[in-house]
Design a protein around this motif. Structure first.
Motif, PDB file in Angstrom:
ATOM      1  N   TYR A   1     -47.757  25.035 -48.949  1.00 56.54           N
ATOM      2  CA  TYR A   1     -46.991  26.255 -48.725  1.00 56.54           C
ATOM      3  C   TYR A   1     -47.973  27.365 -48.382  1.00 56.54           C
ATOM      4  CZ  TYR A   1     -42.796  24.090 -50.585  1.00 56.54           C
ATOM      5  OH  TYR A   1     -41.720  23.277 -50.774  1.00 56.54           O
ATOM      6  N   ILE A   2     -47.844  27.913 -47.170  1.00 56.77           N
ATOM      7  CA  ILE A   2     -48.753  28.944 -46.687  1.00 56.77           C
ATOM      8  C   ILE A   2     -47.967  30.228 -46.446  1.00 56.77           C
ATOM      9  CG2 ILE A   2     -50.338  29.620 -44.838  1.00 56.77           C
ATOM     10  CD1 ILE A   2     -50.809  26.590 -44.368  1.00 56.77           C
ATOM     11  N   ARG A   3     -48.491  31.350 -46.941  1.00 57.79           N
ATOM     12  CA  ARG A   3     -47.872  32.661 -46.712  1.00 57.79           C
ATOM     13  C   ARG A   3     -48.654  33.355 -45.608  1.00 57.79           C
ATOM     14  NH1 ARG A   3     -47.145  35.992 -51.841  1.00 57.79           N
ATOM     15  NH2 ARG A   3     -45.421  34.540 -52.073  1.00 57.79           N
ATOM     16  N   ASP A   4     -47.965  33.664 -44.487  1.00 57.64           N
ATOM     17  CA  ASP A   4     -48.646  34.296 -43.365  1.00 57.64           C
ATOM     18  C   ASP A   4     -48.717  35.816 -43.540  1.00 57.64           C
ATOM     19  OD1 ASP A   4     -46.143  35.335 -42.639  1.00 57.64           O
ATOM     20  OD2 ASP A   4     -45.883  33.982 -40.940  1.00 57.64           O
TER      21      ASP A   4
ATOM     22  N   GLU B   1     -52.655  31.450 -39.577  1.00 56.77           N
ATOM     23  CA  GLU B   1     -53.481  31.612 -40.765  1.00 56.77           C
ATOM     24  C   GLU B   1     -52.698  32.337 -41.849  1.00 56.77           C
ATOM     25  OE1 GLU B   1     -57.229  33.416 -39.960  1.00 56.77           O
ATOM     26  OE2 GLU B   1     -57.745  31.931 -38.433  1.00 56.77           O
ATOM     27  N   GLY B   2     -53.061  32.059 -43.083  1.00 51.30           N
ATOM     28  CA  GLY B   2     -52.427  32.709 -44.220  1.00 51.30           C
ATOM     29  C   GLY B   2     -53.071  32.251 -45.509  1.00 51.30           C
TER      30      GLY B   2
ATOM     31  N   LEU C   1     -56.335  26.613 -53.026  1.00 50.89           N
ATOM     32  CA  LEU C   1     -55.260  27.479 -53.536  1.00 50.89           C
ATOM     33  C   LEU C   1     -55.743  28.920 -53.614  1.00 50.89           C
ATOM     34  CD1 LEU C   1     -53.548  25.441 -56.367  1.00 50.89           C
ATOM     35  CD2 LEU C   1     -52.540  26.202 -54.224  1.00 50.89           C
ATOM     36  N   ARG C   2     -54.876  29.831 -53.170  1.00 47.70           N
ATOM     37  CA  ARG C   2     -55.145  31.282 -53.157  1.00 47.70           C
ATOM     38  C   ARG C   2     -56.284  31.670 -52.217  1.00 47.70           C
ATOM     39  NH1 ARG C   2     -50.641  33.611 -54.838  1.00 47.70           N
ATOM     40  NH2 ARG C   2     -49.921  32.662 -56.740  1.00 47.70           N
ATOM     41  N   LYS C   3     -56.630  30.776 -51.284  1.00 44.78           N
ATOM     42  CA  LYS C   3     -57.661  31.052 -50.286  1.00 44.78           C
ATOM     43  C   LYS C   3     -57.004  31.164 -48.904  1.00 44.78           C
ATOM     44  CE  LYS C   3     -61.495  29.903 -52.802  1.00 44.78           C
ATOM     45  NZ  LYS C   3     -61.334  30.256 -54.106  1.00 44.78           N
TER      46      LYS C   3
END
Length: 69
Positions: free
Chosen positions: A50-53, A25-26, A13-15
């Motif tokens: 859930y990934i933020r790009d 990647e995100g 998380l947060r990585k």
């Protein structure tokens, strides 16, 4: 469980992470177990990441598809 989702802890998380199938990647923003069934009498639970790009958009993928970037 009456909720259709439940947040899960995750070591990344947060990585910065990579979605293996797409190569995108995100930052890993959340991991949740969600009921993706369309039937109230039958639950089909999956673990989603859930990934933020880089553009700021978030997308989901299976947790098993996530690796450190």
């Amino acid at each position: 469980m009456s909720e259709r989702y439940e947040y899960q802890p995750h070591r990344l998380l947060r990585k910065r992470v990579r979605d293996i199938p797409s190569g995108v990647e995100g930052e890993l923003m959340a991991v949740s177990t969600e009921d993706v069934s369309d039937s109230p009498g039958y639950g089909r639970w999956v673990d989603l990441a859930y990934i933020r790009d880089a553009s700021g958009r978030e997308f989901t993928t299976a947790v098993t598809n996530v690796e450190p970037a």
